[in-house]
Design a protein around this motif. Structure first.
Motif, short mmCIF file in Angstrom:
data_model
loop_
_atom_site.label_atom_id
_atom_site.label_comp_id
_atom_site.label_asym_id
_atom_site.label_seq_id
_atom_site.Cartn_x
_atom_site.Cartn_y
_atom_site.Cartn_z
N ASP A 40 30.67 32.21 28.27
CA ASP A 40 32.11 31.96 28.18
C ASP A 40 32.68 33.07 27.31
OD1 ASP A 40 32.55 29.64 29.67
OD2 ASP A 40 31.66 28.42 28.08
N TYR A 41 33.63 33.82 27.85
CA TYR A 41 34.13 34.97 27.12
C TYR A 41 35.57 34.71 26.67
CZ TYR A 41 35.29 39.79 25.98
OH TYR A 41 35.67 40.94 25.34
N ALA A 42 35.81 34.92 25.38
CA ALA A 42 37.18 34.79 24.87
C ALA A 42 37.76 36.18 24.70
CB ALA A 42 37.17 34.04 23.54
N LEU A 43 38.82 36.47 25.44
CA LEU A 43 39.38 37.83 25.45
C LEU A 43 39.95 38.21 24.09
CD1 LEU A 43 39.96 40.28 27.22
CD2 LEU A 43 42.16 39.28 27.76
N VAL A 44 40.51 37.23 23.38
CA VAL A 44 41.23 37.52 22.14
C VAL A 44 40.31 38.12 21.08
CG1 VAL A 44 42.73 36.58 20.37
CG2 VAL A 44 42.77 35.61 22.68
N ASP A 45 39.19 37.42 20.79
CA ASP A 45 38.30 37.94 19.74
C ASP A 45 37.01 38.55 20.29
OD1 ASP A 45 37.33 35.60 20.63
OD2 ASP A 45 37.34 34.55 18.70
N GLY A 46 36.84 38.52 21.63
CA GLY A 46 35.67 39.16 22.22
C GLY A 46 34.36 38.42 22.00
#
Lengths: 295, 300
Positions: A40-46
């Motif tokens: 699961d990738y969170a774009l905001v904090d990478g």
């Protein structure tokens, strides 16, 4: 005289820009994409967290992804049509008659126009009150198939049953000139004597096409079929600019694009992308085997 | 003999009829766009066949495109991006093509196969990782800017990250096609020429620049032309990378405007399309032999 080891240094120095750029923008994405597919990738904090194949389980059960795959496979219908048409057109322009350069150039114009700009024109052509229906109405009335004043009103890109075929029509229009040029190169390698001999023997145009032209451009047919198959599986820019995925026109890569840049679910998009990469590889291998044996 | 001539005339007519019919298919959208854009009175642009003849000839729609759309900005951006893409592609391809064609070194076969193998990958899948890579480039650039206490109005994030010219074009620099094309070209140069230069004391850079490149101008020209058309028409990647309106190239900017607020007037849309297509067409008219005649070398 220089030693071979100094050549090695020079060689790698010369190749450094290419290797670095390809490393960053071509090879790294393959690895990173695979990594993303399982996280699961969170774009905001990478940050990326392992999710135990959740993306794959999700897309395996998702209706939208299934229809995207189905549409991409349906897109393969373009391949034989565009190949045959391109070969016939190449045959027509491969002659010494006057005006051939002009015709070749006019067939190539769709290839050199930006897909986005061409799509704007085509969306006006495909509208229910657009140019295509106007032309069809005119032809219908000229042939007395329609009553005076009666109009053809087909929703070329609004009707889910038709839209995907309209996108294919656009792909056909955009791509045929490119394959025509490749076939032209193949045709020009055939000695003129072969065809002249066949004419003397009384072979008609139909026979000459299937018995001489097709066998002799077989290597080009292999190349073009491979190129257009991969292009068909990868088709999605046309969808982005023509229908934006509406009316049941999701293709596999459009699904990837939409998941990433409309839903911002990079992990799921990467998982779908991985599945498609896998498809492409298998397809390429099958095709090489298939044509390789026949050679 | 008479029947033979009749059949020949019939065959020729069928031949040209086929060619003209197909030309109608490939060109009618643009002919219609041109005619609609030139029509001062748009009342007939949806009627066939009237729409294909300009009604009340005028250039007012073209003028309005300049007034209502930042067309010149887009044009400038397309020019900048195409120019640097050409420089990037040619430099990278020439430099990589030379050792692959003319020098013996360990790993040559492997590297060449790896470069050609990239043709098989669906490059579109790289869009997501590349987007993240460029976002990181931007973050690193702005931390570097802070670390060096550079003035904040430098905004280095937009030099190399998202919404930068670099980000929109750099992924296109190293292409298997370009490297392969230059390798093929360099392989055809006689060894005597290289040996003579070496005897005269030229180093590898001089051999490449003074011997190889001048002899390979036709191939470099072909690569330049292909690259220009691809860069000029590139839609998808710039549309993702460029987040601001002020750096959009024509293919993206005009598309966004035409499908957004300007879509109200078809005549305006058609005029903008004609203006976008015409630079490519003029360029194509001068260089068409590279596209529709000189492909043999690239294909084999």
């Amino acid at each position: 005289m220089k030693t071979s080891s100094s050549y090695t240094t020079i060689a790698y120095l010369f190749m450094a820009p290419a290797l670095i750029l390809m490393g960053i923008f071509t090879f790294w994405p393959v690895g990173f994409n695979t990594y993303l597919a399982f996280h699961d990738y969170a774009l905001v904090d990478g940050t990326a967290t392992w999710n135990n194949f959740a993306h794959f389980k999700y897309i395996a059960g998702e209706e939208l992804f299934h229809s995207a795959i189905k549409n991409s496979l349906l897109f393969l219908l373009v391949v034989p049509v565009i190949q045959l048409a391109a070969l016939v057109v190449a045959k027509l322009v491969n002659s010494k008659l006057p005006g051939m350069t002009f015709f070749r150039a006019s067939y190539y114009i769709p290839v050199i126009t930006a897909v986005s700009i061409a799509a704007v024109v085509w969306s006006n052509v495909y509208k229910y009150d657009g140019m295509l229906n106007m032309i069809l109405s005119w032809v219908g009335q000229a042939l007395h198939l329609l009553k005076a004043g009666e109009m053809v009103e087909i929703q070329w890109i609004g009707d889910p049953h038709i839209a995907i075929f309209s996108v294919m029509g656009f792909v056909f229009w955009k791509g045929i000139g490119y394959y025509m040029v490749l076939y032209l190169a193949g045709l020009q390698a055939i000695p003129a004597e072969v065809e002249e001999a066949a004419v003397l023997d009384g072979a008609n145009a139909w026979q000459r096409f299937w018995k001489i032209t097709v066998p002799m451009v077989k290597p080009t047919i292999l190349l073009c079929t491979l190129l257009s198959t991969i292009a068909a599986i990868k088709a999605f820019q046309e969808v982005v600019v023509l229908t934006r995925g509406q009316s049941d026109t999701y293709t596999a890569l459009f699904y990837v694009y939409a998941q990433a840049f409309q839903n911002y679910n990079f992990g799921r998009a990467a998982a779908a992308g991985l599945v498609i990469t896998f498809f492409c590889m298998i397809l390429a291998i099958i095709q090489f085997r298939f044509f390789g044996e026949k050679k | 003999m008479a029947t033979f001539t009749v059949r020949r005339v019939a065959g020729l007519s069928a031949h040209y009829a086929g060619l003209l019919l197909f030309m109608a298919f490939t060109t009618f959208p643009f002919l219609w766009a041109l005619s609609a854009a030139l029509s001062g009175d748009p009342s007939k642009i949806w009627l066939f066949p009237d729409a294909f003849v300009p009604n009340d000839l005028s250039l007012m729609w073209f003028k309005r495109v300049f007034e209502e759309m930042p067309f010149n900005t887009y044009l400038l951006n397309s020019t900048i991006m195409s120019f640097w893409t050409i420089i990037g592609v040619v430099v990278v391809s020439v430099m990589a093509g030379y050792p692959l064609a003319r020098l013996k070194f360990p790993g040559r076969g492997l590297i060449f196969v790896a470069i050609i193998a990239t043709l098989m990958l669906p490059s579109e899948v790289g869009i997501i990782p590349n987007f993240i890579t460029l976002k990181n480039f931007g973050v690193w650039a702005s931390s570097l800017q802070e670390a060096l206490h550079l003035p904040s109005d430098w905004n280095m994030r937009e030099w190399v990250g998202l919404n930068s010219y670099f980000g929109a074009i750099a992924p296109n620099f190293a292409t298997a096609f370009g490297i392969f094309l230059m390798k093929q070209a360099f392989e055809q140069i006689p060894q005597d020429l290289v040996d003579a230069a070496r005897v005269d004391g030229a180093n590898e850079l001089q051999i490449m620049w003074r011997v190889m490149v001048p002899v390979s101008i036709p191939s470099i020209a072909a690569l330049t032309i292909f690259t220009l058309v691809n860069a000029w028409n590139d839609y998808l990647w710039p549309s993702i990378v460029m987040t601001g309106k002020e750096k959009l190239p024509l293919a993206v900017g005009v598309f966004n405007d035409l499908t957004g607020p300007f879509a109200t007037s078809t005549s305006l849309v058609m005029a903008a399309i004609v203006m976008t297509v015409i630079p490519v067409l003029i360029f194509f008219a001068f260089t068409q032999r590279y596209f529709i005649g000189g492909l043999d070398g690239a294909v084999k």
